[in-house]
Design an enzyme around this catalytic site. Sequence first.
Site, mmCIF file in Angstrom:
data_model
loop_
_atom_site.group_PDB
_atom_site.id
_atom_site.type_symbol
_atom_site.label_atom_id
_atom_site.label_comp_id
_atom_site.label_asym_id
_atom_site.label_seq_id
_atom_site.Cartn_x
_atom_site.Cartn_y
_atom_site.Cartn_z
ATOM 1 N N GLY A 169 26.782 -16.469 -2.765
ATOM 2 C CA GLY A 169 26.400 -17.882 -2.670
ATOM 3 C C GLY A 169 25.083 -18.153 -1.966
ATOM 4 N N ASP A 206 0.792 -1.233 0.000
ATOM 5 C CA ASP A 206 0.000 0.000 0.000
ATOM 6 C C ASP A 206 0.821 1.279 0.000
ATOM 7 O OD1 ASP A 206 0.612 -0.689 2.536
ATOM 8 O OD2 ASP A 206 -1.318 -0.214 3.405
ATOM 9 N N GLU A 256 9.435 -10.736 -2.672
ATOM 10 C CA GLU A 256 10.440 -9.671 -2.754
ATOM 11 C C GLU A 256 11.866 -10.195 -2.860
ATOM 12 O OE1 GLU A 256 7.849 -9.485 -0.679
ATOM 13 O OE2 GLU A 256 6.874 -7.548 -1.047
ATOM 14 N N ASP A 301 17.917 -29.436 -7.345
ATOM 15 C CA ASP A 301 16.545 -29.655 -6.862
ATOM 16 C C ASP A 301 16.330 -29.035 -5.481
ATOM 17 O OD1 ASP A 301 18.340 -31.532 -5.819
ATOM 18 O OD2 ASP A 301 16.813 -33.061 -5.544
ATOM 19 N N ASN A 310 19.559 -34.375 -7.619
ATOM 20 C CA ASN A 310 20.398 -35.342 -6.909
ATOM 21 C C ASN A 310 19.853 -35.581 -5.501
ATOM 22 O OD1 ASN A 310 21.125 -32.895 -5.872
ATOM 23 N ND2 ASN A 310 23.150 -32.869 -6.801
ATOM 24 N N GLU A 356 26.045 -29.530 0.581
ATOM 25 C CA GLU A 356 26.128 -29.563 2.044
ATOM 26 C C GLU A 356 26.520 -30.968 2.514
ATOM 27 O OE1 GLU A 356 26.077 -26.721 3.134
ATOM 28 O OE2 GLU A 356 24.434 -25.493 2.402
ATOM 29 N N GLY A 411 18.469 -33.724 -2.960
ATOM 30 C CA GLY A 411 18.792 -32.972 -1.743
ATOM 31 C C GLY A 411 19.978 -32.047 -1.918
ATOM 32 N N HIS A 444 0.369 -0.241 10.394
ATOM 33 C CA HIS A 444 0.772 -1.592 10.027
ATOM 34 C C HIS A 444 2.081 -1.483 9.239
ATOM 35 C CE1 HIS A 444 -1.362 -0.033 6.558
ATOM 36 N NE2 HIS A 444 -0.819 -0.965 5.807
ATOM 37 N N HIS A 445 2.830 -2.572 9.190
ATOM 38 C CA HIS A 445 4.168 -2.604 8.579
ATOM 39 C C HIS A 445 5.201 -1.806 9.384
ATOM 40 C CE1 HIS A 445 2.019 -4.443 5.388
ATOM 41 N NE2 HIS A 445 2.076 -3.524 4.463
#
Lengths: 562, 562
Positions: free
Chosen positions: A412, A28, A51, A443, A470, A476, A472, A114-115
Amino acid sequence: MAETTLGKYLFERLDQLSIHTIFGLPGDFNLALLDKIYEVDGMRWAGNANELNAAYAADGYSRLKGLACLVTTFGVGELSALNGVAGAYAEHVGLLHVVGVPSISSQAKQLLLHHTLGNGDFTVFHRMSNNISQTTAFISDLSAAPAEIDRCIREAYVNQRPVYLCLPSNFVDLNIPASLLETPIDLSPKRNDPDAQDEVIETVTSLISKATNPVILVDACASRHNCKAEVRALIDATNFPAFVTPMGKSGVNESHPRFGGIYVGTLSEPSVKEAVESADLILSVGALLSDFNTGSFSYSYKTKNIVEFHSDYTKIRQATFPGVQMKEVLKKLLGVVGNYISHYKPVPVPTFNKVAGKGSDMPISQEWLWSRVSTWFREGDVIITETGSAAFGIVQSRFPDNCVGISQVLWGSIGYTVGATLGAVMAAQEIDPKKRVILFVGDGSLQLTVQEISTMCKWHTTPYLFVLNNDGYTIERLIHGETASYNDIQPWKNLKLLELFNAKDSESIRVSTEGEIERLFEDPAFNENSRIRVVEVMLPRMDAPLNLVKQVEFSSKVNSEN
Amino acid sequence: MAETTLGKYLFERLDQLSIHTIFGLPGDFNLALLDKIYEVDGMRWAGNANELNAAYAADGYSRLKGLACLVTTFGVGELSALNGVAGAYAEHVGLLHVVGVPSISSQAKQLLLHHTLGNGDFTVFHRMSNNISQTTAFISDLSAAPAEIDRCIREAYVNQRPVYLCLPSNFVDLNIPASLLETPIDLSPKRNDPDAQDEVIETVTSLISKATNPVILVDACASRHNCKAEVRALIDATNFPAFVTPMGKSGVNESHPRFGGIYVGTLSEPSVKEAVESADLILSVGALLSDFNTGSFSYSYKTKNIVEFHSDYTKIRQATFPGVQMKEVLKKLLGVVGNYISHYKPVPVPTFNKVAGKGSDMPISQEWLWSRVSTWFREGDVIITETGSAAFGIVQSRFPDNCVGISQVLWGSIGYTVGATLGAVMAAQEIDPKKRVILFVGDGSLQLTVQEISTMCKWHTTPYLFVLNNDGYTIERLIHGETASYNDIQPWKNLKLLELFNAKDSESIRVSTEGEIERLFEDPAFNENSRIRVVEVMLPRMDAPLNLVKQVEFSSKVNSEN
């Protein structure tokens, strides 16, 4: 006297710089501003799905067009975008972040709107963004506003960094003289000090005149600060072998006979490592020496003769020349370098040997895939690779001329590329609708920002979306927790994505063998970017490019060191 | 001496407070920490789809359990979560935000690690979060670390605000004495000053003893600061009519004979407005007076006899008593109030007249829907309504006893509820698997955070997801730009969502008429939360609850005022 509104002025200024797409979401406190987009011919509002994605999209757009504009609403909207804006800061991407904020009178009354945080503090979000901005502005005075807008655009463009601009909702419709638009914004970088520049040229040419084995090493900021033409001319003029870093990839023409490959310290191909590290002079352009860009800081030059050209300084051996920026000094160098290279006998450049065999019936491996794509790419492609195996894998490939590589090697942030692809493909629509935009995303990463594919569908864009499945977060798993369930993801039916998002003309394909990809790449219909496509590439769970495996060994060590 | 690791200590502490689900995403600086979750029996890692959603989920979980923990990684992860954390700050939600950061030695060397801004500044993200945190901590000394963790948990819980905790990756595996776990964290609020409290009690009881028409008005902080029991007892003890604000909804038992309805200033039902504003004493508990919570600040009490009980002070008429917090003072008041109400003759409370007719073959209207749901809800339900027409519409409904209403009225970040639903439904799994979690979200808001439905599928949760499809951002269209394309969204095939996300046992239904909803609500199978369900409710494009239409008239005016 002709007048225009302050809101329209902002978009007219962007239009003058060929920025024709504005990213963001309505809220708004920015709605009245968004009306003004439609008053400028040829300007469009992307209307992103959230956003953060919008910030990523603006980043991707800017990497093709030199600048982008993101519009969010106060508090909720702008904070959602911060990670994307910080990425643009880290990676030198020009970005104007315009935030529609409550009217000056609401702020003065400290209304619990608000916000807000409910504490009457209307400056807190501005303070937060200040940490990741080149500069900021808060429009509170109409007479100063046009110059402030111009300053923000200039600073974002010249420094290739985000700039934060607060525009209170009550200012958007106020009138200012239209004649202000007649003077273009000065976007030229600050001129170098002539004496300092002369000294740089003198020293550099002296080093060149004595070098028998110099190399040119091109990094990210060469592209970001618009020096690709100067770099290209320098290679042509000198015939010195040219290398790029992972972040610098696509900064030079990789099909040029003097292109030698990608230098990543100890993670380089041995022949590349040898060629760069045995040089007796390194001309480094636009370096951004982060861990993933340097094989964890494993550069090991034999020589101390290193010249670093940066966007705001030059360094020669140990001497720094503040303010001597690369674009001007490289132009100057190009004018004289011919006089200092007559002694130079071109040394051979390393041979590129990552040529994939014909696809077989074998399951697809990362090793094969990243070699195979080199011959599928074509001139002008935009190639976007997600942090993780794609960003490491792409280092093994070669690009044809005039490609643009997009990869967020320093910042990254996983999920970045889906947003960036939307931005890039909207830029490509403006530059040349035949230009192909090609995404490689895992994925896992896809799940963070998947809804931006909906915006791609809305605009009838035609990217290639390769989803590397792959099962997952493989990167990591390699760093830590190979079998830990925190590296698992919920498996999705990725071939349903384009249907969910209501794509009008689309194709969704799954490939599991080399041969299946081979046949796609050889199919002329597939080679034309006539529709949006999802290609789900099934890969073994722990398969990864070799350079990624090595990189994560370094990273794991750094994380646990006391 | 028995030892435990610092990482495990953190999760043991949370386990002691019945916090059994940790929200967030893996990232290389937090992986070693995540290992420790699995070492604590009964503790689980939610594994969200992105960090903003994870923050929303933690917020939703905390609203049921009093505290939640969010784990992100340095830079990229934490910044993505900021909007969600700021929402928890604004709305008083207890949240511990743990950020896995690079090891102390990397920071000391100012390494240009990935996930940094590339400038060697490792404190910038900490500074940013400081603006939206009750307190922050950076663990740099093992011996002080357990007490710092305890302090963070205590501050988050007692103040019901986010707390930011940086945990360098090298500390996670270091040992500390396990005996530290034997002393529970003291979570009691600071005791009130006895003299100040006595004066408050004296003044309040004096006001009560003279009032013939007092009312109790309950707002958000009554629930957030754990005073629902005290409020309930106060209503029972006094028989004063009780009202709630929109943010306070579910703070009292709405089926209690003395419950009078929802007070929103001029947006109230006329009988409610009359009842509250004609009172001669207002006992206000936990007020959070934002624009959307007050009909744009349109409270208009006749009396000046207003007592405000807050989490950190009490105000009586114009006198403020700093530090006199409501929980203790209300308990004290309950002990004596019976002595001051013998004169009071209970006044009638406004009648609830929003009872929906039987569903017909007519298209569904918001007016009908929000009345109809009242009789579908049942005791113990968790009812979550997105900013926009749902948050306004729900004000027209009545909840059975022991329901929890979740709505981000003050912060108002669209998309919040999809994440919050995941958090609430995981909390519900812990509290009572039969507990129903019911979401009402618009088709526009859904798009921002849709992937968190995947996490709901992963955990085999069984929420009701009502998607109110009115073809775009209707709330924004009402504020500004009814026909502007920036309020349009790409239409999705929402009935495909659960298939895409690979839900194992699910139901996806579209309803377009009142009768179709009616039959669902009457179907015993549908009433059991046995599977995850998407119910797409087709609504006319500009249909909205009447109170929303009136609210946006105020908001539009505020935005353009000079």
